[in-house]
Motif scaffolding. Structure first.
Motif, PDB file in Angstrom:
ATOM      1  N   ARG A   1       0.843  -1.202   0.099  1.00 43.50           N
ATOM      2  CA  ARG A   1      -0.125  -0.089   0.068  1.00 43.50           C
ATOM      3  C   ARG A   1       0.789   1.045  -0.031  1.00 43.50           C
ATOM      4  NH1 ARG A   1      -5.185  -1.289   3.935  1.00 43.50           N
ATOM      5  NH2 ARG A   1      -5.689  -3.340   3.182  1.00 43.50           N
TER       6      ARG A   1
ATOM      7  N   ILE B   1     -13.512   5.483  -0.011  1.00 38.62           N
ATOM      8  CA  ILE B   1     -13.011   4.513   0.732  1.00 38.62           C
ATOM      9  C   ILE B   1     -13.527   3.248   0.620  1.00 38.62           C
ATOM     10  CG2 ILE B   1     -12.381   3.854   3.050  1.00 38.62           C
ATOM     11  CD1 ILE B   1     -10.874   6.385   2.160  1.00 38.62           C
ATOM     12  N   GLN B   2     -14.774   3.071   0.546  1.00 33.22           N
ATOM     13  CA  GLN B   2     -15.356   1.885   0.273  1.00 33.22           C
ATOM     14  C   GLN B   2     -14.843   0.875  -1.070  1.00 33.22           C
ATOM     15  OE1 GLN B   2     -19.573   1.366   0.742  1.00 33.22           O
ATOM     16  NE2 GLN B   2     -19.486  -0.848   0.238  1.00 33.22           N
TER      17      GLN B   2
ATOM     18  N   SER C   1     -10.903   0.484  -0.728  1.00 29.77           N
ATOM     19  CA  SER C   1     -10.482  -0.532   0.020  1.00 29.77           C
ATOM     20  C   SER C   1     -10.824  -1.923  -0.472  1.00 29.77           C
ATOM     21  CB  SER C   1     -11.385  -0.667   1.485  1.00 29.77           C
ATOM     22  OG  SER C   1     -12.677  -0.509   1.233  1.00 29.77           O
ATOM     23  N   GLU C   2     -12.176  -2.169  -1.246  1.00 27.28           N
ATOM     24  CA  GLU C   2     -12.413  -3.506  -1.740  1.00 27.28           C
ATOM     25  C   GLU C   2     -11.402  -3.785  -2.881  1.00 27.28           C
ATOM     26  OE1 GLU C   2     -16.249  -2.965  -3.218  1.00 27.28           O
ATOM     27  OE2 GLU C   2     -17.398  -2.892  -1.259  1.00 27.28           O
TER      28      GLU C   2
ATOM     29  N   ASP D   1      -8.136  -4.722  -1.289  1.00 32.06           N
ATOM     30  CA  ASP D   1      -8.124  -6.265  -0.719  1.00 32.06           C
ATOM     31  C   ASP D   1      -8.190  -7.389  -2.095  1.00 32.06           C
ATOM     32  OD1 ASP D   1      -8.639  -5.228   1.901  1.00 32.06           O
ATOM     33  OD2 ASP D   1     -10.738  -5.346   1.859  1.00 32.06           O
TER      34      ASP D   1
ATOM     35  N   GLN E   1     -12.442   3.908  11.125  1.00 36.91           N
ATOM     36  CA  GLN E   1     -11.903   2.757  10.117  1.00 36.91           C
ATOM     37  C   GLN E   1     -11.479   3.704   8.819  1.00 36.91           C
ATOM     38  OE1 GLN E   1     -14.746   2.675  11.913  1.00 36.91           O
ATOM     39  NE2 GLN E   1     -15.119   0.793  12.944  1.00 36.91           N
ATOM     40  N   ARG E   2     -11.983   4.425   8.355  1.00 37.20           N
ATOM     41  CA  ARG E   2     -11.633   5.363   7.269  1.00 37.20           C
ATOM     42  C   ARG E   2     -10.000   5.712   7.584  1.00 37.20           C
ATOM     43  NH1 ARG E   2     -16.989   6.909   7.257  1.00 37.20           N
ATOM     44  NH2 ARG E   2     -16.280   9.342   8.008  1.00 37.20           N
TER      45      ARG E   2
ATOM     46  N   PHE F   1      -7.570   3.008   7.363  1.00 33.29           N
ATOM     47  CA  PHE F   1      -7.602   2.620   5.961  1.00 33.29           C
ATOM     48  C   PHE F   1      -6.523   3.527   5.332  1.00 33.29           C
ATOM     49  CE2 PHE F   1      -8.559   2.996   1.421  1.00 33.29           C
ATOM     50  CZ  PHE F   1      -8.005   1.542   1.170  1.00 33.29           C
ATOM     51  N   THR F   2      -6.739   4.960   5.675  1.00 34.61           N
ATOM     52  CA  THR F   2      -5.951   5.824   4.991  1.00 34.61           C
ATOM     53  C   THR F   2      -4.500   6.148   5.460  1.00 34.61           C
ATOM     54  OG1 THR F   2      -7.938   7.303   4.828  1.00 34.61           O
ATOM     55  CG2 THR F   2      -5.645   8.389   4.994  1.00 34.61           C
TER      56      THR F   2
ATOM     57  N   SER G   1      -2.970   3.513   6.427  1.00 35.61           N
ATOM     58  CA  SER G   1      -1.999   2.104   6.007  1.00 35.61           C
ATOM     59  C   SER G   1      -1.456   2.293   4.729  1.00 35.61           C
ATOM     60  CB  SER G   1      -3.084   1.015   5.990  1.00 35.61           C
ATOM     61  OG  SER G   1      -3.905   1.393   4.558  1.00 35.61           O
TER      62      SER G   1
END
Length: 517
Positions: free
Chosen positions: A268, A401-402, A405-406, A409, A440-441, A444-445, A447
């Motif tokens: 990432r 983000i959704q 992130s998908e 993954d 959670q957002r 993720f950011t 990461s």
């Protein structure tokens, strides 16, 4: 988002240009196979050109070291480098570096704290002299004042020290530098980088920039070095200046992909390039520069037989309330129509459609390997993903983000590079981007790790000129370095002078203390 610092404008001049030596580094990078799931080993072949003669009064570096010579074994610094470092630190950095080092990292600090517990000033360090440098430590001889008596005491300070327990509150420690970063550095750069960490611990922030300059001038690889006379205040930029940034960024992307394949760097990654033509908040923004940077990076990776998918987010929203960010309007179409020199007889013949493909943001745009059935050929998988400027939109009840992130993954352990991302929450009518799932957002950011950054520094306010300096990270294993832009006398040009360095992105408050007034 541009970093801002408060800095009163003042003319900064110097009598003559004293440019840094930039060690030319040529790398031959060969990837024997594309990424797979899990990633297959990628073979890295590099050949380094020996350092040029510095000439004049400058010092010459030691012979080309082995990869691990920077931290263990062999000769650490050659005789000239050793003598220069000792003389320079003893003449210019006794009070801000050597004395605090003796107090923070040696038993002298422990003695001082204990003896001064009941009567302050009964035991004080009044002077310190650097007498030797080894691959593990620096050796200091300190002058100690006890009442009317003055004595000399020696201290050995590890280059990877943490403060002694009695000084831990005064000088909070910092994480150790990743050994991978040190082992790949030549000795002088290894020494300067470890000294920079110690300087940050004792809050000698201005000295960190001097350590970067010291490494460059004594034959290092040019850590944190920027070329002179970039003239980024002048837009549109010179095409050669743009190519300078394209080359740096694409080399950093390739190095990060290689490290990722060897499990030495996260998959990432993010690349932030914010000189004036790349900054969408400025009227100098040029979409062509953004696309050229994406093209240069994709071609650099594809030249190593990696299959690259360049992605731009599509329309977001629900019903009639849909759209794409203004910055990305039409980018997907322009990206495919621009000249990739991929036609018959051109340098990149057949690259587009084979090694370089296009897509949007979402798990459905991740192509995995699929075996053919005899009549149809195998479907090769994507190896690297470049996502251009992923960002949220004001007012929309959805977030990038959704789908992002998908997609990440679905990519598994393959490199995902975000180019100039803006993943911060935006104002939305129902608060979908402000409260719910915010942590959670943020996780993720955060990461995504920076593998390349160039960002100009401006005065606080609405004006983006003049440029005061820059903050850079020139590769995945490089430190963060902040520069102050200085004009030379008699229209002699401009230089970017390193003034601060650290292992993490510098804060504005620290930069203000290092910029010359």
């Amino acid at each position: 988002m541009i970093a801002h610092v408060t800095y009163p404008p003042s003319p900064i001049t110097t009598g003559s240009r004293t440019p840094f030596l930039l060690l030319r580094l040529f790398g031959c990078l060969a990837l024997s196979s594309a990424f797979s799931s899990p990633l297959s080993a990628v073979h890295l072949v590099r050949s380094f050109v020996a350092n040029n003669d510095l000439g004049g009064s400058a010092l010459q570096s030691s012979p080309a070291p082995t990869e691990n010579e920077g931290s263990k074994g062999g000769i650490y610094l050659d005789e000239k480098q050793l003598e220069f470092c000792k003389a320079y630190l003893n003449e210019h950095h006794k009070s801000d570096v050597l004395l605090p080092f003796a107090k923070a990292f040696s038993e002298l600090g422990t003695k001082s704290a204990k003896k001064n517990m009941w009567m302050g000033g009964s035991y004080s360090l009044v002077d310190a002299e650097l007498i030797d440098i080894t691959s593990d430590a620096i050796h200091i001889e300190a002058t100690v004042q006890q009442g009317q008596k003055s004595t000399k005491e020696k201290a050995v300070i590890s280059l990877d020290s943490d403060p002694v327990s009695e000084m831990a509150k005064t000088y909070p420690t910092l994480p150790q530098i990743d050994p991978l970063k040190l082992n790949k550095a030549i000795p002088i750069d290894n020494f300067c980088r470890r000294m920079t960490r110690l300087c940050n611990i004792v809050k000698a922030y201005a000295a960190t920039g001097k350590m970067i300059q010291l490494g460059v001038q004594l034959g290092g690889k040019g850590v944190g070095k920027l070329r002179d006379d970039m003239y980024l205040n002048q837009v549109p930029h010179n095409r050669f200046m743009r190519q300078y940034f394209y080359d740096m960024a694409s080399e950093a992307a390739l190095e990060a992909a290689i490290l990722c394949s060897n499990k030495q760097f996260t998959n990432r990654m993010k690349m932030t390039v914010m000189f004036p033509e790349m900054n969408p908040s400025m009227d100098s923004y040029r979409i062509g520069t953004l696309l050229e940077l994406a093209r240069s990076t994709a071609i650099k990776l594809a030249e190593q037989n990696l299959r690259v998918r360049v992605c731009v987010q599509g329309s977001m929203g629900v019903g009639i309330f849909t759209g794409v960010p203004k910055q990305l309007n039409g980018v997907h179409t322009l990206l495919q129509r621009m000249d990739w020199e991929s036609g018959p007889g051109e340098p990149n013949e057949g690259m587009v459609g084979d090694l370089v493909n296009f897509g949007h943001v979402g798990k459905e745009h991740v192509v995995n390997f699929k075996s053919g059935d005899g009549d149809t050929p195998d479907t090769p998988q994507d190896d690297v993903f470049i996502i251009i400027c992923p960002q949220n939109m004001i007012g929309l009840e959805c977030s990038i983000i959704q789908p992002l992130s998908e997609m990440v993954d679905a990519a598994g352990d393959r490199p995902v590079i975000l180019l100039n991302p803006d993943l911060t929450d935006k104002i939305s009518a129902q608060g979908q981007q402000s409260v719910r799932g915010r942590q959670q957002r943020l996780d993720f950011t955060n990461s995504f790790q920076t593998m390349y950054q160039f960002q100009n520094i401006y005065m606080s306010g609405t004006s983006y000129f003049p440029i005061l300096g820059s903050t850079v990270k020139l590769g995945p294993l490089e430190p963060w370095v902040s520069h102050q832009r200085r004009d030379l006398m008699n229209d002699g040009g401009e230089v970017y002078l390193p003034v601060y360095s650290s292992e993490t992105q510098p804060e504005s408050e620290v930069l203000m203390t290092t910029f010359a007034k």
